[in-house]
Design an enzyme around this catalytic site. Structure first.
Site, PDB file in Angstrom:
ATOM      1  CE  LYS A   1      20.870   1.789  16.064  1.00 24.64           C
ATOM      2  NZ  LYS A   1      21.722   0.739  16.701  1.00 24.64           N
TER       3      LYS A   1
ATOM      4  CB  CYS B   1      27.810  -8.191   3.710  1.00 23.14           C
ATOM      5  SG  CYS B   1      28.820  -6.822   3.184  1.00 23.14           S
TER       6      CYS B   1
ATOM      7  CD  GLU C   1      24.871  -1.853  -0.200  1.00 26.97           C
ATOM      8  OE1 GLU C   1      24.950  -3.063  -0.510  1.00 26.97           O
ATOM      9  OE2 GLU C   1      25.086  -0.929  -0.995  1.00 26.97           O
TER      10      GLU C   1
ATOM     11  CD  GLU D   1      25.159 -13.002   5.611  1.00 29.40           C
ATOM     12  OE1 GLU D   1      24.151 -12.555   6.177  1.00 29.40           O
ATOM     13  OE2 GLU D   1      25.949 -12.299   4.967  1.00 29.40           O
TER      14      GLU D   1
HETATM   15  P1  NAD Z   1      21.151  -6.256  12.220  1.00 32.14           P
HETATM   16  O1  NAD Z   1      20.225  -6.154  11.080  1.00 32.14           O
HETATM   17  O2  NAD Z   1      20.704  -6.931  13.455  1.00 32.14           O
HETATM   18  O3  NAD Z   1      21.657  -4.814  12.699  1.00 32.14           O
HETATM   19  C1  NAD Z   1      22.125  -3.831  11.805  1.00 32.14           C
HETATM   20  C2  NAD Z   1      21.757  -2.484  12.361  1.00 32.14           C
HETATM   21  O4  NAD Z   1      20.346  -2.387  12.410  1.00 32.14           O
HETATM   22  C3  NAD Z   1      22.260  -2.205  13.788  1.00 32.14           C
HETATM   23  O5  NAD Z   1      22.636  -0.832  13.899  1.00 32.14           O
HETATM   24  C4  NAD Z   1      21.015  -2.452  14.633  1.00 32.14           C
HETATM   25  O6  NAD Z   1      21.003  -1.709  15.816  1.00 32.14           O
HETATM   26  C5  NAD Z   1      19.928  -1.968  13.691  1.00 32.14           C
HETATM   27  N1  NAD Z   1      18.616  -2.545  13.967  1.00 32.14           N
HETATM   28  C6  NAD Z   1      18.327  -3.778  14.512  1.00 32.14           C
HETATM   29  N2  NAD Z   1      16.983  -3.910  14.634  1.00 32.14           N
HETATM   30  C7  NAD Z   1      16.425  -2.765  14.164  1.00 32.14           C
HETATM   31  C8  NAD Z   1      15.070  -2.308  14.026  1.00 32.14           C
HETATM   32  N3  NAD Z   1      14.019  -3.042  14.407  1.00 32.14           N
HETATM   33  N4  NAD Z   1      14.871  -1.087  13.485  1.00 32.14           N
HETATM   34  C9  NAD Z   1      15.917  -0.327  13.080  1.00 32.14           C
HETATM   35  N5  NAD Z   1      17.191  -0.686  13.221  1.00 32.14           N
HETATM   36  C10 NAD Z   1      17.454  -1.904  13.737  1.00 32.14           C
HETATM   37  O7  NAD Z   1      22.404  -6.916  11.584  1.00 32.14           O
HETATM   38  P2  NAD Z   1      23.758  -7.264  12.301  1.00 32.14           P
HETATM   39  O8  NAD Z   1      23.566  -8.528  13.059  1.00 32.14           O
HETATM   40  O9  NAD Z   1      24.214  -6.057  13.062  1.00 32.14           O
HETATM   41  O10 NAD Z   1      24.722  -7.470  11.028  1.00 32.14           O
HETATM   42  C11 NAD Z   1      24.852  -8.689  10.404  1.00 32.14           C
HETATM   43  C12 NAD Z   1      24.127  -8.719   9.077  1.00 32.14           C
HETATM   44  O11 NAD Z   1      24.400  -7.541   8.325  1.00 32.14           O
HETATM   45  C13 NAD Z   1      24.566  -9.857   8.190  1.00 32.14           C
HETATM   46  O12 NAD Z   1      23.434 -10.465   7.618  1.00 32.14           O
HETATM   47  C14 NAD Z   1      25.406  -9.189   7.107  1.00 32.14           C
HETATM   48  O13 NAD Z   1      25.510  -9.832   5.908  1.00 32.14           O
HETATM   49  C15 NAD Z   1      24.771  -7.861   6.996  1.00 32.14           C
HETATM   50  N6  NAD Z   1      25.741  -6.879   6.507  1.00 32.14           N
HETATM   51  C16 NAD Z   1      25.647  -6.476   5.210  1.00 32.14           C
HETATM   52  C17 NAD Z   1      26.556  -5.576   4.680  1.00 32.14           C
HETATM   53  C18 NAD Z   1      26.448  -5.101   3.252  1.00 32.14           C
HETATM   54  O14 NAD Z   1      27.097  -4.141   2.889  1.00 32.14           O
HETATM   55  N7  NAD Z   1      25.661  -5.725   2.407  1.00 32.14           N
HETATM   56  C19 NAD Z   1      27.579  -5.081   5.478  1.00 32.14           C
HETATM   57  C20 NAD Z   1      27.650  -5.519   6.811  1.00 32.14           C
HETATM   58  C21 NAD Z   1      26.704  -6.419   7.312  1.00 32.14           C
END
Ligand code: NAD
Length: 478
Positions: free
Chosen positions: A172, A281, A247, A380
């Protein structure tokens, strides 16, 4: 342009017929639509993956899978330019950064293609009358929820490792950036990946994402995203006792001692926060500087910030726009708070005067002397904002570095070898870089954190362990 899911080797619209707009962050214009998948589409995808496990894929030797993944890597490498252009427009990142992401994607397939036929179990010397050994077996259907900041790279690091050991996958992508992953699925199909082995359902997190995370027929969930959503998906997976790799976020420190090679440190500190406009991240979003060189380092960083240019992805500058209006407003709110609380704004980059007004731009900012317990020191920001502190000695540096709920990455800049090792061992971080930051991507290096930074490790050989189950055999022969 209407883009569809990739399901069971075919391009298919969502069962509901609903779609979702794709927005170009450089100008705010809508230029495509994505399938808005629901639980029904996710059920189909998981069923297709389950069927593929009992087809020829399930019987393929690791050597044959290795050859197939090498072919995938070659085709992805050939498509580097096309993929980079798709990613750059979709995410707003400058083309040169998207090209690096496309290279890393192909490299993940190449690395795991080369690694998988070297993955062995063990023999265990239990007694002379019994031989015991372990088998590493695929888990089954693995689910992958991908964020918008590095869609190709994060897809590559978890999906290539999972497929390499014989799993089938359902992915997804993020609602804000799905395009490159859909094209990658077609390329992998052209390379010979059998139907159903890889399935992609686009859509919203709370709909398609939640349906996938809570699906009773998945065997592993790999999630990359925010700690808030990480908690939600981990709870959904826990209901079915599905193991997770999470992650999550970071607030990573770069620690600069007075004996550091500043000519090497300054560009690495800049790159650590400016790459992908700070939406990384592992961004080095905090810089801790020893007092004797504090003014010098701040001055040099300020010069670099003032020289940064921001504009549309296609202009290939230092920074593109942020991914969305929501993300831009979020970062702007942190900066407004800094101003309200009197935090020193040292320097900012410049926005091109020709940048489209509808784009989600935020100029990079350098802030100094942030109180250690301030929101800006603890949360963050996920944007191009670097916060600086001074410290007097190693103990204070360590206290500041370890003083957040995150523990993803840390950078140490010093020529003192004993200090390098002492600090590296005491820092709370999944990766510690000494006199560099990020090892130029480091596909081979295990990656992940603890606390708000997540659970488990991806990348390197470690990912192969995470995507396999261990079976123990004991054979009595006397
Ligand atoms: P997010 O958590 O909103 O979304 C990430 C993914 O989760 C997207 O595909 C989204 O559609 C999905 N998602 C959202 N709500 C969901 C739910 N209720 N159930 C299942 N899936 C759901 O995060 P974001 O805003 O897309 O990304 C930013 C964050 O991600 C930052 O905090 C960043 O640090 C973190 N990040 C971490 C890494 C890592 O490797 N540690 C890499 C990239 C981003």
């Amino acid at each position: 342009m209407e883009l569809r899911n990739w399901l069971d080797g075919k391009s298919l619209g969502a069962e509901s017929g609903q779609t979702w707009p794709v927005v170009d962050p450089s100008n705010g214009e809508r230029y495509a639509r994505l399938a808005r998948s629901s639980e029904v589409d996710i059920n189909w995808a998981v069923a297709a993956a389950r069927r593929a496990l009992s087809g020829p894929w399930g019987d393929m030797s690791s050597a044959a899978r290795s050859q197939l993944l090498f072919r995938c890597a070659r085709l992805l490498s050939d498509a580097r330019e096309e993929l980079a252009r798709i990613e750059s427009r979709d995410t707003g990142k400058p083309l040169k950064q998207a090209q690096a992401d496309a290279t890393a994607l192909a490299r993940y397939f190449e690395f795991y293609a080369g690694a998988v036929d070297k993955l062995h179990g063990q023999t265990i010397p239990i007694s002379s009358s019994m031989t015991a050994l372990t088998l590493r077996e695929p888990l089954g259907v693995t689910a992958h929820i991908v964020p918008w900041n590095y869609p190709m790279q994060i897809f590559g690091r978890s999906v290539a490792a999972s497929l390499a050991v014989g799993n089938c996958a359902v992915v997804k992508p993020a609602e804000d950036a799905s395009l490159s992953i859909l094209r990658v699925a077609e390329i992998l199909h052209e390379a010979g990946l059998p139907a159903g082995v890889l399935n992609i359902c686009t859509g919203l997190g709370a709909e398609a994402g939640a349906a996938l995370a809570g699906h009773p027929d998945i065997n592993h969930l790999s999630f990359t995203g925010s700690p808030v959503t990480g908690r939600v998906v981990a709870e959904l997976a826990a209901r079915n006792f599905v193991p997770v790799t999470l992650e999550l976020g970071g607030k990573s420190p770069q620690i600069v001692f007075s004996d550091a090679d500043l000519d090497a440190a300054i560009p690495a500190i800049m790159n650590g926060i400016i790459q992908n406009a700070g939406q990384t991240c592992s961004a080095g979003s905090r810089v801790l500087i020893q007092r004797a060189v504090y003014n010098d380092v701040i001055e040099r960083l300020a010069e670099q910030f003032q020289a940064l240019r921001v504009g549309p992805a296609i202009e290939n500058l230092d920074c593109g726009p942020l991914i969305s209006e929501r993300q831009r407003d979020r970062v702007a709110a942190y900066l407004a708070l800094a101003e309200k609380d009197g935090i020193r704004l040292v320097a900012q980059g410049r926005l091109l005067s020709t940048a489209p007004r509808g784009g989600y731009y935020q100029v990079p900012s350098l802030l100094a002397d942030v109180p250690a317990d301030h929101v800006l020191a603890q949360e963050e920001i996920f944007g191009p904002v670097l916060c600086a502190w001074s410290f007097s000695d190693e103990a204070e540096a360590l206290r500041l570095a370890n003083g957040t709920p995150y523990s993803l990455v840390a950078g140490i800049w010093t020529r003192d070898g004993a200090r390098q090792l002492r600090l590296a061992r005491r820092l709370r971080a999944g990766q510690v870089f000494i006199n560099n930051y990020g090892a130029a991507g480091g596909v081979e290096l295990p990656f992940g954190g603890s606390g708000e930074s997540g659970i488990g490790r991806e990348k390197g050989f470690e990912a192969l362990y995470a995507f396999t189950g261990l079976k123990t055999l004991a054979i009595k022969h006397d």
